[in-house]
Design a protein around this motif. Structure first.
Motif, mmCIF file in Angstrom:
data_model
loop_
_atom_site.group_PDB
_atom_site.id
_atom_site.type_symbol
_atom_site.label_atom_id
_atom_site.label_comp_id
_atom_site.label_asym_id
_atom_site.label_seq_id
_atom_site.Cartn_x
_atom_site.Cartn_y
_atom_site.Cartn_z
ATOM 1 N N ASN A 56 0.828 -1.209 0.000
ATOM 2 C CA ASN A 56 0.000 0.000 0.000
ATOM 3 C C ASN A 56 0.864 1.263 0.000
ATOM 4 N N ASP A 59 -1.836 4.959 -2.455
ATOM 5 C CA ASP A 59 -3.254 4.668 -2.302
ATOM 6 C C ASP A 59 -3.787 4.042 -3.594
ATOM 7 N N TRP A 74 -1.474 1.049 -9.049
ATOM 8 C CA TRP A 74 -2.096 2.023 -8.149
ATOM 9 C C TRP A 74 -2.688 3.157 -8.984
ATOM 10 N N ILE A 76 -3.919 7.091 -8.301
ATOM 11 C CA ILE A 76 -3.992 8.176 -7.323
ATOM 12 C C ILE A 76 -4.374 9.467 -8.044
#
Length: 333
Positions: A56, A59, A74, A76
């Motif tokens: 993680n 985010d 990911w 974001i």
């Protein structure tokens, strides 16, 4: 048996043997299944890699299963922001964008980051790591997240992937491509003898052996180098059996060199569609020397060059503010 009879017998049997051998060799066989090496995701929670680069780390993280293995990505930034994909380089996964990606997101861009096959939290297929593998990985990932077009940014080998991707899938590129300390045109003379030796098939056989891997893990368990990025590279090399072969294959067959036609195609297409190309290079780059900036410009004459004095190869970390500003200015036009 008389010699003539033996010869006649041979003439009768020989065609049958040839036909049998033919069918045994050409008869359809089930293809060998693709062997896939695991990623950082399989290491124990106590692994030092988890503290340096957790799943993680950014985010909006998730996994997608693609034909050559599972890929970590990911998303974001605001969902309605201008779309940008960041492609990392040869040995360091998406953590290389740790000081750049958040700035882009904070300035309203929707940013897609991911780990290339064989690095970080993406699986390592036992295959040839050439430009086609990497460009197809990105194309399938964009399809999965539902992006029809995207601005493309690549650093180091990621720059070579960005150029190859833009040439192979121009309809997936919005209108801006940024290449940071880009590989793709490197000459063999710029690679050290050590690099060439370590990436050789013979050395890969040795480094894949169980005793050698134990030795690498022993070295990785010693005192930390103090540099988290270098430490992560060392941990991947020691604990991920597919990491070293992925690096070696990328050096031998990957998008580090021989991509002049793809750079030229990027130049022609971006000129035709009124697109823009940005180059960012540090003058102290010892991996892909600064002189390659002019070589890229010879293939993409309208490319804009941002020179960072004293900037090394890992410029997205050492000069993150300058790189971020140049990208934001470029992508915001």
């Amino acid at each position: 048996m008389p010699p003539s009879s033996a010869f006649q017998w041979f003439l009768l049997v020989c065609p049958a043997i040839v036909i049998l051998a033919y069918f045994l060799t050409v008869f359809p066989h089930s293809p060998d299944s693709l062997y896939i090496h695991p990623s950082l995701a399989t290491l124990p929670k106590s692994s030092p890699s988890r503290s340096i680069y957790p799943e993680n780390f950014y985010d909006g993280g998730a996994y997608v299963k693609l034909p050559y293995g599972q890929v970590r990505y990911w998303l974001i930034g605001p969902e309605d922001g201008e779309r940008v994909v960041l492609i990392h380089g040869l040995s360091v996964p998406a953590i290389i964008w740790k000081d750049v990606a958040p700035k882009l997101a904070a300035n309203g861009f929707r940013v897609l980051l991911y780990d290339l096959y064989g690095r970080g939290y993406s699986d390592a297929p036992q295959t040839t790591y050439d430009a086609n593998l990497y460009t197809t990985q990105l194309a399938l990932l964009l399809q999965y997240v539902g992006w029809n077009k995207v601005n493309v940014v690549g650093v180091s080998m990621g720059g070579g992937i960005a150029a190859a991707f833009s040439a192979q899938f121009p309809y997936l590129v919005t209108d801006k491509v940024a290449l940071i300390a880009s590989a793709g045109l490197m000459e063999s003379s710029d690679m050290s003898r050590t690099t060439k030796f370590l990436s050789s098939p013979l050395m890969q056989v040795v480094s894949s052996s169980y005793p050698f891997r134990l030795y690498l893990q022993y070295l990785a368990d010693q005192k930390s180098s103090g540099n988290p990025i270098s430490e992560l590279v060392r941990l991947q090399s020691a604990h991920l059996p597919g990491y070293n072969p992925a690096i070696a294959s990328s050096i031998r067959e990957g998008p580090l060199r021989s991509l002049a036609p793809q750079f030229a195609a990027l130049g022609r297409h971006s000129r035709k569609t009124n697109g823009s190309v940005l180059l960012i290079w540090g003058t102290a780059d010892q991996v892909v020397p600064y002189r390659y900036a002019s070589r890229v410009q010879s293939l993409i004459p309208h490319a804009e060059l941002v020179t960072i004095e004293g900037g090394p190869h890992d410029i997205t970390i050492s000069h993150a503010d300058e790189v971020s500003k140049a990208l934001i200015d470029f992508l915001s036009r």
